[in-house]
Scaffold this motif. Sequence first.
Motif, PDB file in Angstrom:
ATOM      1  N   ALA A 166     -18.435 -16.415 -12.918  1.00 34.88           N
ATOM      2  CA  ALA A 166     -18.082 -15.015 -12.679  1.00 34.88           C
ATOM      3  C   ALA A 166     -16.837 -14.644 -13.477  1.00 34.88           C
ATOM      4  CB  ALA A 166     -17.848 -14.797 -11.196  1.00 34.88           C
ATOM      5  N   ALA A 167     -16.827 -13.429 -14.015  1.00 31.37           N
ATOM      6  CA  ALA A 167     -15.660 -12.935 -14.751  1.00 31.37           C
ATOM      7  C   ALA A 167     -14.547 -12.606 -13.753  1.00 31.37           C
ATOM      8  CB  ALA A 167     -16.043 -11.702 -15.554  1.00 31.37           C
ATOM      9  N   LYS A 168     -13.342 -13.120 -14.026  1.00 37.47           N
ATOM     10  CA  LYS A 168     -12.217 -12.922 -13.110  1.00 37.47           C
ATOM     11  C   LYS A 168     -11.001 -12.396 -13.868  1.00 37.47           C
ATOM     12  CE  LYS A 168     -13.588 -16.580  -9.869  1.00 37.47           C
ATOM     13  NZ  LYS A 168     -13.155 -17.814  -9.153  1.00 37.47           N
ATOM     14  N   SER A 169     -10.107 -11.763 -13.119  1.00 35.42           N
ATOM     15  CA  SER A 169      -8.863 -11.255 -13.688  1.00 35.42           C
ATOM     16  C   SER A 169      -7.694 -11.602 -12.776  1.00 35.42           C
ATOM     17  CB  SER A 169      -8.928  -9.729 -13.865  1.00 35.42           C
ATOM     18  OG  SER A 169      -9.968  -9.358 -14.743  1.00 35.42           O
ATOM     19  N   VAL A 170      -6.536 -11.850 -13.407  1.00 38.19           N
ATOM     20  CA  VAL A 170      -5.286 -12.048 -12.672  1.00 38.19           C
ATOM     21  C   VAL A 170      -4.507 -10.736 -12.740  1.00 38.19           C
ATOM     22  CG1 VAL A 170      -3.140 -13.348 -12.503  1.00 38.19           C
ATOM     23  CG2 VAL A 170      -5.226 -14.483 -13.247  1.00 38.19           C
ATOM     24  N   VAL A 171      -4.114 -10.226 -11.584  1.00 36.16           N
ATOM     25  CA  VAL A 171      -3.470  -8.910 -11.513  1.00 36.16           C
ATOM     26  C   VAL A 171      -2.110  -9.037 -10.831  1.00 36.16           C
ATOM     27  CG1 VAL A 171      -3.673  -6.542 -10.643  1.00 36.16           C
ATOM     28  CG2 VAL A 171      -5.733  -7.798 -11.366  1.00 36.16           C
ATOM     29  N   THR A 172      -1.131  -8.308 -11.360  1.00 37.91           N
ATOM     30  CA  THR A 172       0.167  -8.172 -10.695  1.00 37.91           C
ATOM     31  C   THR A 172       0.312  -6.725 -10.240  1.00 37.91           C
ATOM     32  OG1 THR A 172       1.165  -9.888 -12.070  1.00 37.91           O
ATOM     33  CG2 THR A 172       2.662  -8.393 -10.922  1.00 37.91           C
ATOM     34  N   MET A 173       0.557  -6.542  -8.960  1.00 42.13           N
ATOM     35  CA  MET A 173       0.611  -5.191  -8.379  1.00 42.13           C
ATOM     36  C   MET A 173       1.959  -4.947  -7.704  1.00 42.13           C
ATOM     37  SD  MET A 173      -1.764  -3.562  -5.315  1.00 42.13           S
ATOM     38  CE  MET A 173      -3.302  -3.755  -6.210  1.00 42.13           C
ATOM     39  N   ASP A 174       2.484  -3.747  -7.906  1.00 46.54           N
ATOM     40  CA  ASP A 174       3.687  -3.304  -7.194  1.00 46.54           C
ATOM     41  C   ASP A 174       3.261  -2.437  -6.006  1.00 46.54           C
ATOM     42  OD1 ASP A 174       5.463  -4.580  -8.799  1.00 46.54           O
ATOM     43  OD2 ASP A 174       6.085  -2.786  -9.931  1.00 46.54           O
ATOM     44  N   VAL A 175       3.826  -2.743  -4.844  1.00 44.77           N
ATOM     45  CA  VAL A 175       3.594  -1.921  -3.649  1.00 44.77           C
ATOM     46  C   VAL A 175       4.949  -1.358  -3.226  1.00 44.77           C
ATOM     47  CG1 VAL A 175       2.674  -1.846  -1.314  1.00 44.77           C
ATOM     48  CG2 VAL A 175       1.690  -3.440  -2.980  1.00 44.77           C
ATOM     49  N   LYS A 176       5.108  -0.028  -3.288  1.00 42.64           N
ATOM     50  CA  LYS A 176       6.407   0.594  -3.072  1.00 42.64           C
ATOM     51  C   LYS A 176       6.496   1.182  -1.663  1.00 42.64           C
ATOM     52  CE  LYS A 176       6.536   1.784  -7.971  1.00 42.64           C
ATOM     53  NZ  LYS A 176       6.535   2.891  -8.964  1.00 42.64           N
ATOM     54  N   PRO A 177       7.613   0.898  -0.944  1.00 40.44           N
ATOM     55  CA  PRO A 177       7.802   1.430   0.410  1.00 40.44           C
ATOM     56  C   PRO A 177       8.403   2.847   0.352  1.00 40.44           C
ATOM     57  CG  PRO A 177       9.641   0.041  -0.151  1.00 40.44           C
ATOM     58  CD  PRO A 177       8.712  -0.007  -1.329  1.00 40.44           C
ATOM     59  N   TRP A 178       8.548   3.451   1.540  1.00 40.22           N
ATOM     60  CA  TRP A 178       9.124   4.782   1.597  1.00 40.22           C
ATOM     61  C   TRP A 178      10.637   4.761   1.387  1.00 40.22           C
ATOM     62  CZ3 TRP A 178       6.307   8.927   1.113  1.00 40.22           C
ATOM     63  CH2 TRP A 178       4.952   8.900   1.499  1.00 40.22           C
ATOM     64  N   ASP A 179      11.301   3.793   2.026  1.00 36.95           N
ATOM     65  CA  ASP A 179      12.763   3.760   1.945  1.00 36.95           C
ATOM     66  C   ASP A 179      13.261   2.363   2.283  1.00 36.95           C
ATOM     67  OD1 ASP A 179      12.614   3.552   4.785  1.00 36.95           O
ATOM     68  OD2 ASP A 179      12.566   5.747   4.941  1.00 36.95           O
ATOM     69  N   ASP A 180      14.580   2.237   2.395  1.00 33.71           N
ATOM     70  CA  ASP A 180      15.174   0.925   2.634  1.00 33.71           C
ATOM     71  C   ASP A 180      15.000   0.472   4.085  1.00 33.71           C
ATOM     72  OD1 ASP A 180      16.824   2.886   3.635  1.00 33.71           O
ATOM     73  OD2 ASP A 180      18.686   1.841   3.112  1.00 33.71           O
ATOM     74  N   GLU A 181      14.480   1.349   4.945  1.00 35.83           N
ATOM     75  CA  GLU A 181      14.275   0.972   6.338  1.00 35.83           C
ATOM     76  C   GLU A 181      12.851   0.465   6.615  1.00 35.83           C
ATOM     77  OE1 GLU A 181      15.342   4.235   8.814  1.00 35.83           O
ATOM     78  OE2 GLU A 181      17.474   4.187   8.240  1.00 35.83           O
ATOM     79  N   THR A 182      12.022   0.478   5.597  1.00 36.37           N
ATOM     80  CA  THR A 182      10.645   0.004   5.770  1.00 36.37           C
ATOM     81  C   THR A 182      10.647  -1.493   6.031  1.00 36.37           C
ATOM     82  OG1 THR A 182       9.783   1.725   4.294  1.00 36.37           O
ATOM     83  CG2 THR A 182       8.377  -0.204   4.677  1.00 36.37           C
ATOM     84  N   ASP A 183       9.880  -1.935   7.008  1.00 43.50           N
ATOM     85  CA  ASP A 183       9.753  -3.358   7.332  1.00 43.50           C
ATOM     86  C   ASP A 183       8.875  -4.016   6.271  1.00 43.50           C
ATOM     87  OD1 ASP A 183       9.224  -5.873   8.334  1.00 43.50           O
ATOM     88  OD2 ASP A 183       9.000  -5.202  10.406  1.00 43.50           O
ATOM     89  N   MET A 184       9.499  -4.717   5.304  1.00 43.06           N
ATOM     90  CA  MET A 184       8.760  -5.272   4.185  1.00 43.06           C
ATOM     91  C   MET A 184       7.860  -6.443   4.603  1.00 43.06           C
ATOM     92  SD  MET A 184       9.443  -3.233   1.809  1.00 43.06           S
ATOM     93  CE  MET A 184       8.651  -4.082   0.454  1.00 43.06           C
ATOM     94  N   LYS A 185       8.280  -7.174   5.646  1.00 41.82           N
ATOM     95  CA  LYS A 185       7.419  -8.263   6.125  1.00 41.82           C
ATOM     96  C   LYS A 185       6.129  -7.701   6.711  1.00 41.82           C
ATOM     97  CE  LYS A 185      10.974 -11.750   7.042  1.00 41.82           C
ATOM     98  NZ  LYS A 185      11.599 -12.635   8.068  1.00 41.82           N
ATOM     99  N   ALA A 186       6.241  -6.625   7.446  1.00 46.78           N
ATOM    100  CA  ALA A 186       5.056  -6.010   8.020  1.00 46.78           C
ATOM    101  C   ALA A 186       4.185  -5.391   6.922  1.00 46.78           C
ATOM    102  CB  ALA A 186       5.465  -4.936   9.036  1.00 46.78           C
ATOM    103  N   LEU A 187       4.862  -4.819   5.899  1.00 49.46           N
ATOM    104  CA  LEU A 187       4.119  -4.245   4.777  1.00 49.46           C
ATOM    105  C   LEU A 187       3.288  -5.325   4.082  1.00 49.46           C
ATOM    106  CD1 LEU A 187       5.394  -1.746   2.118  1.00 49.46           C
ATOM    107  CD2 LEU A 187       4.282  -3.861   1.413  1.00 49.46           C
TER     108      LEU A 187
END
Length: 229
Positions: free
Chosen positions: A141-162
């Motif tokens: 099967a053809a596969k790809s390696v991807v790097t993705m950025d996921v941006k939160p709303w602000d500095d109070e966002t729980d990044m572990k939960a995200l």
Amino acid sequence: MGFTDLLTDAGLTVLNSWLTTRSYIVGYAPSQADVATFKALKSAPASPKYPHAARWYKHIASYTDEFATLPGDASKAYTTYGPEVTTATLNPAKAPAAEEDDDEVDLFGSDDEEEDLEAERIRNERLAEYKKKKEGKVKPAAKSVVTMDVKPWDDETDMKALEAAVRGIEKDGLVWGASKLVPVGFGIKKLQINLVIEDDKIGLDDLQEEIQEFEDFVQSTDIVAMQKL
């Protein structure tokens, strides 16, 4: 039955006659019959005198590394194979000269055309064997390696939960990899995560939309890098 001493002119003549209308000693593919006869020859037959035997010898030599895997009984001697009697007609493919119609005799004919046809037949046989082997193999099967950025709303966002929410997405053809938090300013950090996808099963646009449905955590997503495996 079978061949006589292949180290003599008589034996080579019978072998050459046998191979006039054949690509192999028996059947339509190389076998242990070819291996036994090949080894009995010790060296290649003279091409001008024994053209069919020389052509066959050169072809079988290309299978040297595969001798042990060829079908057939390796214990049989070369004398097991060949014509019913060793006094076989020296050129069974042609009628006796006395019976030939003078109008059909090509006085300017050449063996080159016959050799070209034989070479083409051998090539087609090998191509058919190769195609058969390829058809039996499953294409990865053809596969790809991807790097993705996921941006939160602000500095109070729980990044572990995200991150837990993102990794909670499970699909056939999707494997989550390593991740890290990358500062973007004003105390805000984005999640940068690697993933491997099967191209035919996972659409990146659909995956990004699904991640962005986590509205309590995610403001947006971006594809940073993508590389085919």
